[in-house]
Write an enzyme that holds these catalytic residues in place. Structure first.
Site, PDB file in Angstrom:
ATOM      1  N   VAL A  23       0.865  -1.177   0.000  1.00 56.92           N
ATOM      2  CA  VAL A  23       0.000   0.000   0.000  1.00 56.92           C
ATOM      3  C   VAL A  23       0.901   1.226   0.000  1.00 56.92           C
ATOM      4  CG1 VAL A  23      -1.974  -1.066   1.122  1.00 56.92           C
ATOM      5  CG2 VAL A  23      -0.168  -0.092   2.519  1.00 56.92           C
ATOM      6  N   SER A  24       0.480   2.249  -0.720  1.00 53.21           N
ATOM      7  CA  SER A  24       1.327   3.430  -0.867  1.00 53.21           C
ATOM      8  C   SER A  24       0.794   4.659  -0.158  1.00 53.21           C
ATOM      9  CB  SER A  24       1.519   3.749  -2.351  1.00 53.21           C
ATOM     10  OG  SER A  24       0.264   3.880  -2.997  1.00 53.21           O
ATOM     11  N   THR A  25      -0.406   4.592   0.401  1.00 54.24           N
ATOM     12  CA  THR A  25      -0.969   5.726   1.133  1.00 54.24           C
ATOM     13  C   THR A  25      -1.491   5.245   2.479  1.00 54.24           C
ATOM     14  OG1 THR A  25      -3.190   5.434   0.224  1.00 54.24           O
ATOM     15  CG2 THR A  25      -1.668   6.822  -1.037  1.00 54.24           C
TER      16      THR A  25
END
Length: 219
Positions: A23-25
Site C-alpha cells: 500500500v502506498s498511502t
C-alpha cells in the site's frame, strides 16, 4: 478482486508460492490484498506499507531474495509490484533469469504459461518502442534548436562580460581571487576555469590605453 474467486495456484517445479502486497498511502489497507494472496495458496507473504520508491520497498527486496528457483512470486495486481512498466518488466525479467515464476491475480497473468510470457514480451516491446520514440524526438528537437542557432545544454557559469570584469579586477594586485569570486557570485573553481592563466600563477594584465592623438593646429 474477491478472494473466493481464486483457486490455488500451482508453483513452478514444485516450489513455493511467495506473495507480495503493498500500500502506498495511509488510507489504504493490506487486509484485502493479503486475503487474496492467502486464498491463492501463498505460504509466505511480504508486505510493504510505504511508497513505491526503490529505496522504500524493503519487503519487496526481501521477497526477491527469499525466492528460489522453482518458486513463484504472486502479487494481487501489477501496480503493486512496479512503479512503471519499465520497472515491472525489469523485475519480472530478473525473476525469469533465476527460474522464478510470476503471477498477478487481478490480471490473471502467469509468466509460467506461454500466454503469460507472450503478454510480457508485448509489454517489453512497447516499452522499448516508446523509449526509442522519446530518444528520436529528443534528437530531432536538439537538431532543430541548433539549426536555429540556439545554445544546447547548460548555460555557462560566467558570461563574457563577467569574464572581462574578472580580468579587470585581477589586474589589481591587491585584489584576491576569493574576494573577486564572492563579488561576482561564483566559486573559486569557476573563476580558475574561465581565467585559466590563474592556474599558472599569472594574473591578467590590462593593456595600457594608447595616448590620445592631438590634432595639429590649423593654419
Amino acid at each position: 478482486m474477491d478472494s473466493d474467486t481464486q483457486g490455488l495456484l500451482e508453483p513452478v517445479g514444485g516450489g513455493w508460492l511467495i506473495g507480495y502486497a503493498r500500500v502506498s498511502t495511509k488510507g489504504q489497507i493490506l487486509d484485502r490484498q493479503i486475503a487474496a494472496l492467502e486464498a491463492a495458496g501463498c505460504s509466505r507473504i511480504f508486505a510493504d506499507k510505504k511508497s513505491g520508491k526503490n529505496a522504500e520497498r524493503e519487503e519487496l527486496w526481501k521477497a526477491l531474495d527469499y525466492a528460489r528457483e522453482g518458486d513463484t512470486l504472486v502479487v494481487p495486481a501489477l501496480d503493486r509490484l512496479g512503479r512503471s512498466i519499465q520497472d515491472l518488466i525489469s523485475i519480472v525479467a530478473g525473476l525469469r533469469k533465476r527460474g522464478i515464476g510470476f503471477t498477478s491475480l487481478h490480471e490473471s497473468l502467469d509468466t509460467t504459461t506461454p500466454g503469460g510470457r507472450l503478454v510480457f514480451h508485448v509489454f517489453a516491446a512497447l516499452a522499448e518502442f516508446i523509449r526509442e520514440l522519446i530518444v528520436q524526438g529528443t534528437h530531432e528537437g536538439i537538431a532543430a534548436a541548433r539549426a536555429r542557432g540556439e545554445r544546447i545544454g547548460r548555460p555557462p557559469a560566467m558570461t563574457e562580460e563577467q569574464i572581462m570584469h574578472a580580468r579587470a579586477l585581477l589586474a589589481n594586485p591587491e585584489a584576491t581571487v576569493t574576494s573577486i569570486a564572492k563579488l561576482l557570485g561564483i566559486s573559486r573553481t569557476t573563476l580558475y576555469k574561465y581565467v585559466p592563466e590563474l592556474k599558472a600563477g599569472h594574473r591578467p594584465s590590462i593593456p595600457a590605453l594608447p595616448a590620445p592623438q592631438l590634432e595639429a593646429p590649423r593654419r
